[in-house]
Design an enzyme around this catalytic site. Structure first.
Site, PDB file in Angstrom:
ATOM      1  N   TYR A 157     -35.018  29.417 -31.821  1.00 45.01           N
ATOM      2  CA  TYR A 157     -33.897  29.097 -31.464  1.00 45.01           C
ATOM      3  C   TYR A 157     -32.930  29.003 -31.777  1.00 45.01           C
ATOM      4  CZ  TYR A 157     -34.541  25.858 -35.682  1.00 45.01           C
ATOM      5  OH  TYR A 157     -34.047  25.049 -37.257  1.00 45.01           O
ATOM      6  N   CYS A 158     -31.332  28.535 -31.377  1.00 43.63           N
ATOM      7  CA  CYS A 158     -30.831  29.214 -32.765  1.00 43.63           C
ATOM      8  C   CYS A 158     -29.786  27.399 -32.999  1.00 43.63           C
ATOM      9  CB  CYS A 158     -29.493  30.527 -31.887  1.00 43.63           C
ATOM     10  SG  CYS A 158     -29.064  30.180 -30.255  1.00 43.63           S
TER      11      CYS A 158
END
Lengths: 74, 156
Positions: free
Chosen positions: B89-90
């Site tokens: 994820y970011c």
């Protein structure tokens, strides 16, 4: 700096002050972000002339979205 | 019923059974996932990887995540078990999309990408900004009398 922000900064000169903070390279950049409760980048914090926080926008913004937020500060 | 028809029926039933088993097991299909899927994968012990910068990670991150910035991912992930589930994820989903593609090309079998990133995560957070400033109360800043727009960004 994104072209959208660059354009709006020029357009709103003298009306809204733009403060652009690189959270990695600017001195105290991460601390300022933390003070505002910013958890993600890009984020935009909008303050009224009295310093009261009016809005916090998270993520990439279109020119229209940013313009609406800026106009709401006037 | 002809032999071909019988085989077709048997095959169809088998496909349905496999689908039911897969769905009932609660294991998400690799690819884009949502918050509920991530919670299930956390319970399964999946590796949760935050591919943002170290500064962003320090500010706040999903509880239990490890930080491997996108620029370091290929080198670091080279030593990981390619059969184990990995969630990336970011901030909003752009960098994690690249990360997921990178891991898949390296041969990882179960790569999950949290759609919308941490910005839309509604679960537990860890990190310095997890206890954020009260909404509407700005810290003391130098004022010029004009409204102010702060943009917080990184070069990545």
């Amino acid at each position: 700096m994104a072209p959208v922000v660059d354009r709006l900064k020029t357009e709103y000169e003298g009306v809204v002050e733009f403060r652009l903070i690189n959270v990695e390279t600017d001195a105290e950049g991460a601390q300022i972000a933390n003070d505002f409760g910013v958890q993600y980048v890009p984020s935009f914090v909008l303050l009224g002339g009295d310093g009261a926080q009016r809005d916090l926008l998270v993520g990439e913004m279109t020119e229209e979205q940013l313009r609406a937020a800026l106009d709401a500060l006037k | 019923m002809k032999r071909a028809q019988v085989l077709a029926v048997v095959f169809g039933v088998a496909v349905v059974i496999v689908a039911i088993v897969a769905l009932s097991s609660g294991t998400p299909t690799p690819g884009l996932i949502d918050n509920g899927d991530l919670s299930r994968l956390q319970e399964e012990g999946a590796r949760i990887v935050d591919v943002r910068t170290a500064a962003e990670f320090t500010g706040a991150h999903i509880e239990g995540a490890e930080n491997v910035p996108l620029s370091d991912l290929a080198a670091v992930a080279d030593g990981w078990d390619r059969t184990a589930p990995v969630v990336v994820y970011c901030a909003v989903g752009d960098r994690s999309d690249s990360a997921a593609g990178m891991l898949q090309s390296m041969g990882f079998e179960r790569v999950y990408d949290l759609g919308g990133g941490i910005a839309q995560w509604d679960g537990a957070l860890a990190g310095g900004a997890a206890a954020a400033t009260d909404a509407g109360v700005a810290p003391q800043v130098a004022l010029s009398g004009l409204p102010i727009l702060y943009e917080f960004y990184t070069d990545w």
